[in-house]
Design a protein around this motif. Structure first.
Motif, PDB file in Angstrom:
ATOM      1  N   THR A 219       0.701  -1.419   0.183  1.00  0.00           N
ATOM      2  CA  THR A 219      -0.188  -0.206  -0.063  1.00  0.00           C
ATOM      3  C   THR A 219       1.072   1.490   0.027  1.00  0.00           C
ATOM      4  OG1 THR A 219      -0.196  -0.087   2.305  1.00  0.00           O
ATOM      5  CG2 THR A 219      -1.908  -0.899   0.788  1.00  0.00           C
ATOM      6  N   GLN A 251      -0.434  -3.827   8.939  1.00  0.00           N
ATOM      7  CA  GLN A 251      -1.799  -4.004   8.672  1.00  0.00           C
ATOM      8  C   GLN A 251      -2.419  -3.258   7.983  1.00  0.00           C
ATOM      9  OE1 GLN A 251      -3.348  -3.327  12.608  1.00  0.00           O
ATOM     10  NE2 GLN A 251      -5.365  -3.726  11.704  1.00  0.00           N
ATOM     11  N   ILE A 252      -3.285  -3.266   6.586  1.00  0.00           N
ATOM     12  CA  ILE A 252      -4.163  -2.262   5.220  1.00  0.00           C
ATOM     13  C   ILE A 252      -5.632  -1.154   6.362  1.00  0.00           C
ATOM     14  CG2 ILE A 252      -6.002  -1.862   3.567  1.00  0.00           C
ATOM     15  CD1 ILE A 252      -4.429  -4.959   2.864  1.00  0.00           C
ATOM     16  N   ALA A 254      -8.358   0.917   7.571  1.00  0.00           N
ATOM     17  CA  ALA A 254      -9.947   0.393   7.592  1.00  0.00           C
ATOM     18  C   ALA A 254     -10.125   1.423   6.303  1.00  0.00           C
ATOM     19  CB  ALA A 254     -10.448   1.385   8.918  1.00  0.00           C
ATOM     20  N   LYS A 257      -9.128  -0.584   3.292  1.00  0.00           N
ATOM     21  CA  LYS A 257      -9.380  -1.881   3.063  1.00  0.00           C
ATOM     22  C   LYS A 257     -10.554  -2.122   1.862  1.00  0.00           C
ATOM     23  CE  LYS A 257      -8.144  -5.717   6.674  1.00  0.00           C
ATOM     24  NZ  LYS A 257      -8.187  -5.587   7.680  1.00  0.00           N
ATOM     25  N   GLU A 262      -5.829  -8.652  -2.206  1.00  0.00           N
ATOM     26  CA  GLU A 262      -4.130  -9.016  -2.121  1.00  0.00           C
ATOM     27  C   GLU A 262      -3.942 -10.081  -3.314  1.00  0.00           C
ATOM     28  OE1 GLU A 262      -2.273  -9.136   2.161  1.00  0.00           O
ATOM     29  OE2 GLU A 262      -3.982  -8.744   3.085  1.00  0.00           O
TER      30      GLU A 262
END
Length: 312
Positions: A219, A251-252, A254, A257, A262
């Motif tokens: 990301t 972690q992606i 919120a 998301k 992925e």
């Protein structure tokens, strides 16, 4: 387009004015531009320089001085430049690139414009986003470029979206890998401008639905996330995106998301958007560009509806 390396005698100590004069004398193809075309397949076994790879590609005659008026880090490896181009003869179509001439640097860059033509019309600005590499133009942009640095630019390229008001409405599928997002963001922004114009005036080109598929390593390397999602939120009935990450280790968020998948962009995802009214624009590494263009051709999409460009 990737940064290129080509020797042009006299540029090493040249001023911007000298660069403009010398660049204009270089061989270029006629300035008439085609509306929709498939960029010629370029062999990727040997790394060639930008001017060699694009020797037979359409270029404008105009070589214009430009001044750096903004520079920001778009990602850990990509720097975004904003250039003021005062020359009223300078213009481009969404998706095209520039030859990038730097005083004191003996090589020429080739970088896709990521801004909309409307920004140039209104503010005389264009934007580029350049990935860090060991090629001299990219090194200069990342390590030496400052506000008010002067360069010269010339527009080229047969990969663009430039519909006329009376043209048939088309859907767009944009497929981007890595910094291949640059020309596709220009097309996406131009499409949004066309939609705003039609909504405001009740006339102009009637753009169809637009779907962006965009893949990057993680990301942090998905460029222009805010710009893309702002357009998705502004025009939810027109613009949608699917952002893919292939090597995400953190972690992606919120906010991101709902838009993240992925894994790589799949053939099935693209097939779901095939129709007679859809144009496909693809820009990314050569293996990715080759794969999707061949898959679309095997799905009997007319070649004139498949536009691709490779970055190197």
């Amino acid at each position: 387009m990737a940064c290129a390396a080509v020797w042009i005698p006299g540029l090493l100590r040249g001023s911007v004015g000298a660069i403009c004069t010398q660049a204009a004398s270089l061989r270029s193809t006629p300035s008439a531009l085609r509306h929709l075309t498939v960029t010629s397949v370029m062999k990727s076994k040997r790394k060639t320089d930008h001017l060699e790879r694009t020797a037979n590609v359409v270029r404008r005659e105009v070589v214009s001085a430009a001044k750096v008026c903004g520079a920001t880090d778009e990602s850990p490896s990509v720097k975004r430049l904003r250039l003021l181009v005062a020359d009223k003869e300078f213009s481009f179509k969404a998706g095209q690139w520039v030859d990038f001439f730097i005083p004191g640097v003996s090589v020429v860059g080739g970088f896709s414009i990521c801004s909309s033509p409307r920004l140039l019309e209104q503010e005389r600005m264009i934007e580029l986003a350049v990935k860090y590499t060991n090629h001299p133009p990219a090194l200069w942009i990342h390590n030496q470029c400052t506000l008010d640095s002067e360069v010269a630019v010339r527009v080229g390229g047969e990969f663009f979206f430039d519909p006329q008001p009376a043209d048939a409405s088309r859907n767009l599928v944009l497929i981007a890998g890595g910094v291949g997002i640059n020309p596709l963001l220009s097309i996406l922004r131009h499409s949004a401008d066309l939609h705003r114009e039609r909504a405001d005036k009740g006339s102009g080109y009637d753009i169809g639905a637009i779907k962006l598929f965009y893949s990057a390593k993680n990301t942090s390397e998905l460029l222009f996330k805010k710009n893309i999602l702002d357009l998705v939120n502004e025009f939810p009935e027109k613009i949608a995106c699917s952002l893919h990450v292939t090597k995400q280790t953190t972690q992606i968020s919120a906010a991101l998301k709902p838009y993240i998948t992925e894994g790589r962009i799949t053939e099935k995802e693209i097939r779901d958007h095939i129709s007679e009214e859809t144009l496909f624009y693809i820009c990314g590494p050569p293996p990715m560009t080759d794969f999707f263009s061949k898959q679309l051709e095997s799905s009997h999409i007319p070649k004139e509806h498949i536009c691709f460009e490779k970055w190197w």
